[in-house]
Design an enzyme around this catalytic site. Structure first.
Site, PDB file in Angstrom:
ATOM      1  N   GLY A  47      32.328   2.586 -13.003  1.00 55.90           N
ATOM      2  CA  GLY A  47      33.755   2.844 -12.887  1.00 55.90           C
ATOM      3  C   GLY A  47      34.513   1.732 -12.193  1.00 55.90           C
ATOM      4  O   GLY A  47      33.942   0.902 -11.479  1.00 55.90           O
ATOM      5  N   ASN A  48      35.824   1.727 -12.377  1.00 52.54           N
ATOM      6  CA  ASN A  48      36.660   0.685 -11.798  1.00 52.54           C
ATOM      7  C   ASN A  48      38.126   1.076 -11.841  1.00 52.54           C
ATOM      8  O   ASN A  48      38.544   1.887 -12.656  1.00 52.54           O
ATOM      9  CB  ASN A  48      36.463  -0.644 -12.533  1.00 52.54           C
ATOM     10  CG  ASN A  48      36.417  -0.470 -14.039  1.00 52.54           C
ATOM     11  OD1 ASN A  48      37.439  -0.226 -14.669  1.00 52.54           O
ATOM     12  ND2 ASN A  48      35.225  -0.580 -14.625  1.00 52.54           N
ATOM     13  N   ASP A  74      34.917  -4.495 -17.603  1.00 53.29           N
ATOM     14  CA  ASP A  74      35.956  -3.809 -18.379  1.00 53.29           C
ATOM     15  C   ASP A  74      37.320  -4.480 -18.256  1.00 53.29           C
ATOM     16  O   ASP A  74      38.314  -3.952 -18.771  1.00 53.29           O
ATOM     17  CB  ASP A  74      36.071  -2.348 -17.920  1.00 53.29           C
ATOM     18  CG  ASP A  74      34.828  -1.542 -18.245  1.00 53.29           C
ATOM     19  OD1 ASP A  74      34.458  -1.490 -19.431  1.00 53.29           O
ATOM     20  OD2 ASP A  74      34.224  -0.970 -17.312  1.00 53.29           O
ATOM     21  N   TYR A  78      59.482  20.947 -10.093  1.00 46.89           N
ATOM     22  CA  TYR A  78      58.310  21.008  -9.199  1.00 46.89           C
ATOM     23  C   TYR A  78      58.437  20.016  -8.060  1.00 46.89           C
ATOM     24  O   TYR A  78      58.900  18.882  -8.255  1.00 46.89           O
ATOM     25  CB  TYR A  78      57.042  20.717 -10.005  1.00 46.89           C
ATOM     26  CG  TYR A  78      55.779  20.756  -9.182  1.00 46.89           C
ATOM     27  CD1 TYR A  78      55.116  21.950  -8.946  1.00 46.89           C
ATOM     28  CD2 TYR A  78      55.266  19.590  -8.631  1.00 46.89           C
ATOM     29  CE1 TYR A  78      53.939  21.994  -8.198  1.00 46.89           C
ATOM     30  CE2 TYR A  78      54.094  19.620  -7.873  1.00 46.89           C
ATOM     31  CZ  TYR A  78      53.436  20.819  -7.663  1.00 46.89           C
ATOM     32  OH  TYR A  78      52.303  20.854  -6.911  1.00 46.89           O
ATOM     33  N   HIS A  95      32.818   7.151 -15.678  1.00 52.28           N
ATOM     34  CA  HIS A  95      31.897   7.874 -16.558  1.00 52.28           C
ATOM     35  C   HIS A  95      31.697   9.268 -15.976  1.00 52.28           C
ATOM     36  O   HIS A  95      30.583   9.775 -15.921  1.00 52.28           O
ATOM     37  CB  HIS A  95      30.569   7.123 -16.680  1.00 52.28           C
ATOM     38  CG  HIS A  95      30.668   5.886 -17.515  1.00 52.28           C
ATOM     39  ND1 HIS A  95      30.357   5.854 -18.852  1.00 52.28           N
ATOM     40  CD2 HIS A  95      31.085   4.636 -17.200  1.00 52.28           C
ATOM     41  CE1 HIS A  95      30.550   4.634 -19.326  1.00 52.28           C
ATOM     42  NE2 HIS A  95      30.996   3.872 -18.340  1.00 52.28           N
ATOM     43  N   ASP A 113      50.158  20.654 -17.215  1.00 44.58           N
ATOM     44  CA  ASP A 113      50.915  20.101 -16.089  1.00 44.58           C
ATOM     45  C   ASP A 113      50.906  18.578 -16.066  1.00 44.58           C
ATOM     46  O   ASP A 113      51.808  17.953 -15.499  1.00 44.58           O
ATOM     47  CB  ASP A 113      50.332  20.609 -14.763  1.00 44.58           C
ATOM     48  CG  ASP A 113      50.755  22.031 -14.443  1.00 44.58           C
ATOM     49  OD1 ASP A 113      51.759  22.498 -15.014  1.00 44.58           O
ATOM     50  OD2 ASP A 113      50.076  22.670 -13.622  1.00 44.58           O
ATOM     51  N   HIS A 145      31.746   6.541 -25.319  1.00 44.31           N
ATOM     52  CA  HIS A 145      31.827   5.720 -24.108  1.00 44.31           C
ATOM     53  C   HIS A 145      32.256   6.549 -22.906  1.00 44.31           C
ATOM     54  O   HIS A 145      31.421   6.944 -22.101  1.00 44.31           O
ATOM     55  CB  HIS A 145      32.774   4.544 -24.370  1.00 44.31           C
ATOM     56  CG  HIS A 145      32.831   3.535 -23.275  1.00 44.31           C
ATOM     57  ND1 HIS A 145      33.500   2.334 -23.417  1.00 44.31           N
ATOM     58  CD2 HIS A 145      32.342   3.530 -22.020  1.00 44.31           C
ATOM     59  CE1 HIS A 145      33.385   1.640 -22.291  1.00 44.31           C
ATOM     60  NE2 HIS A 145      32.702   2.355 -21.425  1.00 44.31           N
ATOM     61  N   SER A 174      35.253  -6.918 -12.970  1.00 43.57           N
ATOM     62  CA  SER A 174      34.636  -5.861 -13.763  1.00 43.57           C
ATOM     63  C   SER A 174      34.476  -6.284 -15.214  1.00 43.57           C
ATOM     64  O   SER A 174      35.337  -6.962 -15.787  1.00 43.57           O
ATOM     65  CB  SER A 174      35.487  -4.592 -13.699  1.00 43.57           C
ATOM     66  OG  SER A 174      35.088  -3.668 -14.680  1.00 43.57           O
ATOM     67  N   HIS A 199      38.827   3.485 -15.096  1.00 52.01           N
ATOM     68  CA  HIS A 199      37.749   3.833 -16.031  1.00 52.01           C
ATOM     69  C   HIS A 199      36.600   4.431 -15.230  1.00 52.01           C
ATOM     70  O   HIS A 199      36.224   3.896 -14.184  1.00 52.01           O
ATOM     71  CB  HIS A 199      37.258   2.603 -16.784  1.00 52.01           C
ATOM     72  CG  HIS A 199      36.031   2.858 -17.613  1.00 52.01           C
ATOM     73  ND1 HIS A 199      35.941   3.901 -18.515  1.00 52.01           N
ATOM     74  CD2 HIS A 199      34.832   2.215 -17.662  1.00 52.01           C
ATOM     75  CE1 HIS A 199      34.755   3.884 -19.091  1.00 52.01           C
ATOM     76  NE2 HIS A 199      34.060   2.874 -18.587  1.00 52.01           N
ATOM     77  N   SER A 236      32.489  -6.712 -10.532  1.00 46.25           N
ATOM     78  CA  SER A 236      31.458  -6.158 -11.405  1.00 46.25           C
ATOM     79  C   SER A 236      30.192  -5.795 -10.639  1.00 46.25           C
ATOM     80  O   SER A 236      29.671  -6.590  -9.849  1.00 46.25           O
ATOM     81  CB  SER A 236      31.118  -7.183 -12.498  1.00 46.25           C
ATOM     82  OG  SER A 236      30.108  -6.690 -13.345  1.00 46.25           O
ATOM     83  N   GLY A 237      29.685  -4.573 -10.878  1.00 46.18           N
ATOM     84  CA  GLY A 237      28.381  -4.165 -10.384  1.00 46.18           C
ATOM     85  C   GLY A 237      28.238  -4.091  -8.884  1.00 46.18           C
ATOM     86  O   GLY A 237      27.124  -4.139  -8.371  1.00 46.18           O
TER      87      GLY A 237
END
Length: 246
Positions: free
Chosen positions: A42-43, A90, A243, A111, A134, A185, A88, A109, A59-60
């Protein structure tokens, strides 16, 4: 005098990067805290359109070891302009979304389990109730599968392109449905700020979880009516929203 002005501009630019990197680091730390990621998956990224740069997670890199200084700043072509880490993987997906939708300010992003389940079976996330309505004014779409040639040539860029294609072909406003499921993905979400983009990822995961359980409990369950969908969405969004506090 001219030299002093140049130094002042440089220092101001550097400070601006530091604020941007801090904001992106904080948003990335929200992902594991919310249970949206494990390991280094994720990122989060954020764009500064005035400066023409995007800050993104390295990245990583483990979230617990990451500091604001590790956040990578790139130009809109993906070249590093500040930072000593690799961005990243991505990044180029995020860049396509920023170029396509000038309204958005941040991209996430993950998972996360249930949203990724929906993506892996290539199924739109339908609005079964008002919790979904909502935030998402309609189904959260799932993209088509990428073709082999798209995967083999500029995979990350093609991922961004298929997201943009999905919204264009289905005539979906990305500000009314701030999320997508990339087939096979996982989910991407966005917002005007990193915090909002992460919140949208949290809401998407919760709606996906409830959607999976709804489908198991009542196979063939119908979507919420358009009237109820519209009512709940517009209570929170748009000029007539009621709201929250002024």
């Amino acid at each position: 005098m001219h030299r002093r002005e140049e130094e002042a501009d440089h220092n101001s630019f550097f400070f601006m990067f530091e604020e941007l990197k801090q904001e992106v680091w904080e948003a990335n730390q929200m992902l594991p805290a919310a249970g949206l990621v494990m390991l280094t998956w994720g990122n989060v990224s954020c764009i500064d359109r005035k400066a023409g740069v995007v800050a993104i997670k390295p990245s990583g890199m483990e979230y617990g070891l990451m500091t604001p200084e590790d956040i990578v700043v790139c130009d809109l072509d993906g070249h590093i302009v500040d930072g000593c880490r690799n961005p990243s993987s991505d990044l180029h997906t995020h860049l396509v979304l920023y170029r396509t939708w000038p309204e958005i300010g941040a991209v996430v992003h993950t998972h996360s389990t249930y949203a990724t389940l929906q993506a892996q079976i290539s199924r739109d996330l339908k609005p079964y109730g008002t919790t979904h309505a909502d935030t998402f004014h309609g189904p959260v779409p799932c993209t088509r599968d990428l073709r082999d040639e798209e995967i083999q040539e500029g995979y990350e860029t093609q991922t961004g392109s298929v997201i943009a294609e999905t919204f264009e072909q289905r005539n979906i406003d990305p500000m009314e449905v701030p999320g997508v499921l990339v087939s096979r993905h996982g989910p991407f979400t966005w917002g005007v700020s990193p915090k909002q983009a992460v919140e949208h990822a949290m809401i998407l995961e919760q709606c996906a979880r409830m959607g999976v359980l709804d489908s198991l409990m009542v196979p063939g369950l119908q979507e919420v009516t358009t009237a109820l969908l519209d009512e709940h969405y517009h209570r929170k969004h748009g000029p007539g929203a009621t709201y929250g506090q002024p």
